[in-house]
Design an enzyme around this catalytic site. Structure first.
Site, short mmCIF file in Angstrom:
data_model
loop_
_atom_site.label_atom_id
_atom_site.label_comp_id
_atom_site.label_asym_id
_atom_site.label_seq_id
_atom_site.Cartn_x
_atom_site.Cartn_y
_atom_site.Cartn_z
N SER A 156 4.82 -64.86 -18.44
CA SER A 156 3.73 -64.86 -17.45
C SER A 156 2.54 -65.63 -17.98
O SER A 156 2.40 -65.82 -19.19
CB SER A 156 3.32 -63.41 -17.18
N GLY A 167 -3.48 -67.57 -10.07
CA GLY A 167 -3.45 -69.04 -10.14
C GLY A 167 -2.24 -69.60 -10.84
O GLY A 167 -2.25 -70.77 -11.22
N GLY A 168 -1.18 -68.79 -11.02
CA GLY A 168 0.04 -69.34 -11.62
C GLY A 168 -0.27 -69.98 -12.96
O GLY A 168 -0.95 -69.40 -13.81
N THR A 222 -1.19 -64.17 -7.26
CA THR A 222 -1.39 -63.13 -8.23
C THR A 222 -2.77 -62.61 -7.87
O THR A 222 -3.45 -63.20 -7.06
CB THR A 222 -1.29 -63.78 -9.62
N ARG A 277 5.25 -55.80 -16.42
CA ARG A 277 5.89 -56.99 -15.89
C ARG A 277 7.26 -56.63 -15.34
O ARG A 277 7.96 -55.78 -15.91
CB ARG A 277 6.03 -58.00 -17.04
N THR A 282 0.87 -59.28 -9.89
CA THR A 282 1.44 -60.43 -9.18
C THR A 282 2.71 -60.11 -8.41
O THR A 282 3.46 -59.21 -8.79
CB THR A 282 1.75 -61.57 -10.18
N LEU A 283 2.90 -60.89 -7.33
CA LEU A 283 4.20 -60.98 -6.65
C LEU A 283 4.80 -62.35 -6.93
O LEU A 283 5.84 -62.69 -6.40
CB LEU A 283 4.02 -60.83 -5.13
N ASN A 284 4.13 -63.15 -7.73
CA ASN A 284 4.40 -64.56 -8.01
C ASN A 284 3.94 -65.43 -6.85
O ASN A 284 2.76 -65.66 -6.70
CB ASN A 284 5.85 -64.83 -8.39
N1 GLY Z 1 3.69 -65.22 -11.52
C1 GLY Z 1 2.62 -65.81 -12.21
C2 GLY Z 1 2.51 -65.35 -13.63
O1 GLY Z 1 2.90 -64.24 -13.96
O2 GLY Z 1 2.08 -66.11 -14.45
#
Ligand code: GLY
Length: 564
Positions: free
Chosen positions: A447, A468-469, A378, A105, A396-398
């Protein structure tokens, strides 16, 4: 055609070794949603990335080699989320019985501080944690890939070869990718100090070739110098120079000091299966442990898939797990998190005592348990090899294309928004957090990524995960229940409409194809139902007792599977 032969002479010639050879033609490829095979498979967000992983296994690599090569290829062919400039988590079950999780992360830069996104009045300036240089955390992906390489078989440079050639020679983009790049054109122009490969004079269209020469050079430096080829030297210098020009704070020391962490994965029992998943700083593993634990005693299968009764119990489990996430969870290396208590079976059962069948709970009455936090960009990939090694990776890049700032040919993340910019202020995904997830230098933002492997009799039977955030945890939760409890087939487990509740806002988001009759029944119970877009882009590999392997790429994107 000519370009294809050039690429073949670079990529294919050394790879034409095995029978049933998967071919990697970046100018002519198809999206394959489902595959039934016997030896090995990869499921990822892009056909060329899945094929790159399979090619590596056909060259003698194992599932970890394939996962590394697939991630590297995604960094080229899936720029909206695949990355060198972001971070991720890997969960693996190796044939020798070892369970592994690697945390790569992003971290808050050394100059980050708790109130860095607040204005003079103490109000959160949330665009600052999303757009441009200041939104980027220190990238972890390259360190994570090298940490994973300890379990791989082939030289790292070999795993980079498909990605380097896809970047150098280019690949044909899909309609979805063209639309994504066009949507962000103004952002790329506004937020960068130098021209990027992602903007051209005319709008992008399906069938255009995206060439990324600078990214190819960055990948070659990694091939030549290992991790130092990224975290030190010309690439690190380019990142720091871009930060200085654009008002960002990532320093040379932040890069040089970044390390991936090998963590103890979460392993818990559910309905006769063992679930292997990601610990903190992912909230996803704890989340699915809580949700599955909360629903385990209810006869969901008897009540039926998508029946109002089953969906209600699942919604209430989601609500309660997200309430706990908001208050308690953060980077355990920095804050004390009561993991044992909130994953205790008795505690989890007690959380459902306030649940009344047929009546919606209200989030204002459900706080965190009483004990002493995309667009959604992601991406997930799953691999199984012929020896039974299983790997599940979410990176992920967010947000889509991260902070849209490009350095050394790759896009940087906007992961700083996954911190609680201000306790109680919702982030990109509407998630709220508390002090546990406040910003501190070197700390990791919480995350939702939930790479997961299900074991039965000590063997991997399901490998899954999704972007999917905030909806990641519920998507994985529902995919697991779809298979393990509702006994849906593999394609339906992935593609059946999903629903999502995250405590706040107090509403249930359902996909457009979610059954109207169930939605209406839930409304009668008091739920606010909101029809939204897609929930997740789940990949799934299912391994049957007879050795048959099914691989499924989600219908919601260009996701594609490959195998042999
Ligand atoms: N950026 C989405 C996550 O890491 O949950």
């Amino acid at each position: 055609m000519k370009r294809y032969f050039i690429l073949c002479s670079f990529v294919m010639a050394p790879l034409l070794l095995a029978a049933q050879q998967v071919t990697l033609n970046p100018y002519n490829y198809s999206i394959d949603k489902y595959l039934e095979i016997n030896s090995a498979a990869v499921a990822s967000a892009h056909p060329l990335a899945s094929k790159a992983g399979v090619l590596i296994m056909q060259q003698g690599g194992n599932a970890v080699d394939a996962a590394i090569a697939t991630q590297l290829a995604l960094a080229v062919v899936f720029p909206e989320a695949g990355n060198l400039g972001g971070g991720g988590f890997m969960v693996a079950r190796l044939k020798n019985g070892s369970n592994i999780s690697i945390d790569y992360r992003e971290t808050a830069p050394g100059k980050a501080h708790r109130d860095m996104y607040l204005d003079a009045n103490g109000e959160a300036q949330t665009r600052k944690s999303l757009d441009g240089h200041l939104a980027a955390g220190v990238p972890g992906t390259v360190a994570g890939l090298f940490a994973a390489h300890a379990h791989a078989r082939l030289p790292f440079a070999k795993l980079l070869a498909p990605a380097i050639l896809l970047a150098e020679k280019g690949y044909v983009i899909t309609a979805a990718e063209a639309a994504g790049l066009n949507r962000k054109r103004e952002d790329f122009l506004r937020l960068n100090t130098l021209p990027t490969a992602f903007v051209k004079n005319e709008p992008w269209k399906k069938g255009d070739t995206l060439v990324q020469k600078e990214l190819a050079n960055t990948l070659k430096l990694i091939a030549a110098k290992g991790m130092k080829g990224f975290y030190e030297g010309p690439t690190a210098e380019k990142i720091v120079a871009e930060m200085k020009r654009g008002g960002g704070i990532i320093s040379a020391n932040d890069l040089k000091n970044y390390r991936a962490k090998v963590r103890q994965p979460i392993l818990f029992d559910f309905a006769g299966y063992n679930i292997l998943t990601m610990p903190l700083p992912s909230s996803g593993g704890i989340g699915i442990q809580q949700m599955l634990g909360m629903v385990e005693k209810y006869p969901l299968q008897e009540w039926g898939f998508h029946s109002a009764k089953s969906v209600q119990v699942m919604i209430e489990a989601e609500r309660r797990a997200y309430a706990d996430r908001a208050l308690y969870l953060g980077d355990q290396d920095f804050v004390k998190v009561p993991v044992k208590k909130i994953t205790d079976k008795k505690y989890i059962e007690e959380r459902m005592q306030s649940f009344t069948p047929g009546i919606a709970s209200e989030s204002k009455n459900i706080s965190a348990g009483n004990i002493a936090p995309e667009s959604t960009e992601t991406t997930h990939l799953c691999v199984i090899d012929k020896e039974g090694n299983a790997v599940s990776v979410t990176t992920t890049l967010n947000g889509s294309y991260g902070c849209r700032v490009v350095a050394a040919g790759f896009i940087l993340n906007n992961e700083m928004d996954d911190f609680s910019v201000k306790p109680g202020t919702p982030n990109l995904y509407g998630l709220v957090g508390a002090e546990a997830n406040a910003i501190a230098p070197g700390k990791k933002m919480l995350s939702c990524m939930t790479p997961t492997i299900v074991l039965k009799n000590n063997k991997p039977i399901l490998i899954t995960g999704t972007p999917g955030g905030s909806t990641i945890i519920t998507s994985v939760f529902q995919t697991l229940l779809n298979d393990l409890v509702f006994k849906l087939d593999a394609s339906h487990s992935v593609n059946a409409p999903k629903f999502h509740h995250q405590w706040l806002p107090d509403q249930v988001t359902v996909e457009r194809d979610f059954p109207d009759s169930t939605a209406q029944a839930l409304e009668k119970m008091g739920y606010k139902i909101v029809k939204g877009g897609s929930i997740g882009r789940t990949e799934l590999i299912k391994v049957h007792a007879n050795g048959k392997i099914e691989a499924v790429g989600d219908k919601r994107g260009d996701d594609s599977v490959a195998g042999f």
